[in-house]
Enzyme design. Structure first.
Site, PDB file in Angstrom:
ATOM      1  N   SER A 277       7.036  18.591 -46.918  1.00  0.00           N
ATOM      2  CA  SER A 277       7.710  17.324 -46.659  1.00  0.00           C
ATOM      3  C   SER A 277       8.205  17.316 -45.217  1.00  0.00           C
ATOM      4  O   SER A 277       8.551  18.359 -44.661  1.00  0.00           O
ATOM      5  CB  SER A 277       8.892  17.156 -47.611  1.00  0.00           C
ATOM      6  OG  SER A 277       9.763  16.132 -47.177  1.00  0.00           O
ATOM      7  N   LYS A 283      10.021  21.523 -50.266  1.00  0.00           N
ATOM      8  CA  LYS A 283       8.983  20.867 -51.058  1.00  0.00           C
ATOM      9  C   LYS A 283       7.622  21.534 -50.932  1.00  0.00           C
ATOM     10  O   LYS A 283       7.225  21.995 -49.869  1.00  0.00           O
ATOM     11  CB  LYS A 283       8.842  19.401 -50.624  1.00  0.00           C
ATOM     12  CG  LYS A 283      10.031  18.515 -50.933  1.00  0.00           C
ATOM     13  CD  LYS A 283      10.224  18.317 -52.434  1.00  0.00           C
ATOM     14  CE  LYS A 283       9.133  17.497 -53.073  1.00  0.00           C
ATOM     15  NZ  LYS A 283       9.094  16.101 -52.617  1.00  0.00           N
ATOM     16  N   ASN A 285       4.463  19.837 -52.436  1.00  0.00           N
ATOM     17  CA  ASN A 285       3.911  18.727 -53.201  1.00  0.00           C
ATOM     18  C   ASN A 285       2.466  18.980 -53.622  1.00  0.00           C
ATOM     19  O   ASN A 285       1.710  19.640 -52.893  1.00  0.00           O
ATOM     20  CB  ASN A 285       3.968  17.447 -52.373  1.00  0.00           C
ATOM     21  CG  ASN A 285       5.383  17.015 -52.068  1.00  0.00           C
ATOM     22  OD1 ASN A 285       6.241  17.030 -52.932  1.00  0.00           O
ATOM     23  ND2 ASN A 285       5.633  16.642 -50.818  1.00  0.00           N
ATOM     24  N   ARG A 316     -36.153 -11.370 -58.191  1.00  0.00           N
ATOM     25  CA  ARG A 316     -35.542 -10.847 -56.954  1.00  0.00           C
ATOM     26  C   ARG A 316     -34.198 -11.542 -56.797  1.00  0.00           C
ATOM     27  O   ARG A 316     -34.133 -12.760 -56.726  1.00  0.00           O
ATOM     28  CB  ARG A 316     -36.437 -11.117 -55.732  1.00  0.00           C
ATOM     29  CG  ARG A 316     -36.026 -10.385 -54.485  1.00  0.00           C
ATOM     30  CD  ARG A 316     -36.205  -8.870 -54.650  1.00  0.00           C
ATOM     31  NE  ARG A 316     -37.564  -8.500 -55.014  1.00  0.00           N
ATOM     32  CZ  ARG A 316     -38.570  -8.367 -54.144  1.00  0.00           C
ATOM     33  NH1 ARG A 316     -38.345  -8.585 -52.866  1.00  0.00           N
ATOM     34  NH2 ARG A 316     -39.758  -8.023 -54.561  1.00  0.00           N
TER      35      ARG A 316
END
Length: 447
Positions: A277, A283, A285, A316
């Site tokens: 972080s 942190k 994560n 087509r």
């Protein structure tokens, strides 16, 4: 594609297959093979075929900037490319370039080139899938007897093993591998029929021979009939990619949940500053899981667009076909990216058995309430046992008391004839794994 995100939200090797250079090289491969097989069948002069093949053997012969200009003017890249082939060959041997693209139509070239691109893409996807399966097999074997809590509605349910959880994922990926093998023969099919798919411009006695020889030269299956506006082949692959990446996302979701600070049973592979972080130094994560979840969502949305391309008018289409031009490169690179992240995640997954054991005990025996209930059921009846154990689990949670203590102090429980030692065995999560280990072993023994 962003230079910053190209290795995260894309797959460079697959992206190269779908680049302008990659796509044009497959156009050239088609035109080269077509000229050579038509020369073998006496449809066009050998000298013309050799000149066409020479130009088509090297994509650097193509002026991509001029091709861009012509594509913007014409609306399709194939005609602009054919003009360059014709011009180059005629410059060397006047008139021979006119034999290029003989009996073909733009969509023949485009669809076949797309199939060739998908074949190379699938080879890369298969390699990643094989690696994921091999790593999951190894992890399931290592942790086949490692107890953990199963979760039902995000609440602890009963004990299982981590290997059991992984073996279920392994089986899913093995089914995907089987699906991929099954769809290949429907996907890797030549498109070559001319204007409306009837091969009307080729000699009747050589047309189907030319089609078969072209398919053989490109190592594709010949079509049963033209499929210019029957787009189930590509839709099936898109649906498969949605299934495959959906499984990757399910694994990513479980991993994210197991990584929560309060649980901490697994971690993504560790790299310096991975998941850091900008303001909270503690942190770590989930990063790969987040990317897999986002990518898989985009793949499912793209699969829906490819299904829309199936609704093509007459022989087509006017618009649906172009959906594939937009979506197929993206769904392929996104799927490759999801598998790349999943492969790395599985290969480097950090497992914390001590946290799994700790979490098994946080309910103070509640996680094995079913075992206690079933142990008491023959003596006092299943419903009675359920209600008694339910009430004791509620008391255990409210008063932070071990379930075993409450069981041993309950007259109704003790009247059932179970000893304190037997109740203690029933309250041990390691004794209530069911057939987790045996089922993992059965999966591991399956080829």
């Amino acid at each position: 594609m962003s230079a910053i995100f190209q290795n995260i939200l894309s797959h460079p090797e697959i992206a190269a297959i779908w680049s302008d250079t990659g796509r044009t090289s497959f156009y050239l491969e088609f035109e080269r093979a077509l000229a050579l097989v038509q020369a073998d069948l006496g449809i066009i002069p050998r000298e013309a075929a050799d000149g066409i093949a020479e130009f088509c053997s090297d994509v650097s012969n193509v002026d991509l900037e001029e091709l861009r200009v012509q594509t913007e003017k014409i609306g399709y890249p194939v005609l602009g490319l054919i003009k360059q082939i014709v011009h180059h060959v005629n410059a060397k041997t006047p008139g021979y370039g006119e034999w290029a693209h003989w009996g073909a139509t733009t969509q023949d070239v485009t669809d076949t080139a797309t199939v060739l691109q998908l074949r190379q893409t699938v080879d890369i996807i298969t390699s990643s899938l094989d690696a994921i399966i091999a790593n999951l097999r190894n992890l399931a074997d290592i942790y086949k007897a490692t107890p953990m809590a199963a979760r039902s509605n995000l609440q602890q349910a009963v004990p299982i093993t981590f290997g059991f959880k992984l073996a279920r994922l392994l089986c899913t990926f093995q089914r995907h591998h089987e699906r991929l093998l099954q769809l290949k023969h429907r996907l890797f099919v030549l498109q070559f029929g001319g204007a409306a798919g009837t091969l009307a411009t080729l000699p009747a006695d050589k047309a189907l021979k030319c089609q078969a020889a072209l398919a053989q030269a490109l190592k594709l299956a010949p079509p049963e009939i033209a499929w210019h506006t029957e787009r189930d082949r590509f839709a099936e692959l898109a649906g498969f990619f949605a299934l495959l990446t959906g499984t990757c996302a399910k694994f990513a979701l479980d991993t994210k949940l197991l990584m929560q600070s309060e649980i901490g049973e697994v971690s993504e592979p560790f790299y310096e500053h991975r998941g850091s972080s900008s303001t909270m130094p503690q942190k770590r994560n989930p990063i790969s899981c987040a990317y897999v979840s986002a990518i898989a969502t985009a793949v499912r949305q793209h699969a829906t667009a490819i299904y829309e391309a199936m609704v093509a008018d007459h022989e087509r289409s006017t618009g649906p076909w172009e959906i594939e031009w937009i979506i197929l490169p993206e769904i392929c690179t996104l799927t490759g990216a999801a598998l790349k992240h999943t492969r790395e995640l599985v290969a480097g997954l950090q497992v914390h058995p001590e946290a799994m054991m700790k979490n098994l005990n946080i309910t103070k025996g509640g996680i094995v309430a079913e075992a206690v209930m079933m142990g008491l059921a023959p003596q006092i009846g299943r419903q009675v046992a359920h209600d008694v154990v339910y009430e004791l689990c509620r008391q255990s949670a409210e008063n932070n008391v071990d379930l075993l203590h409450l069981l041993c102090a309950n007259e109704r429980v003790m009247s059932g004839g179970l000893s304190a030692e037997q109740l203690e065995q029933l309250c041990d999560p390691k004794n209530y794994l069911g057939l987790s280990i045996e089922m993992v072993q059965r999966v591991l023994e399956h080829p």
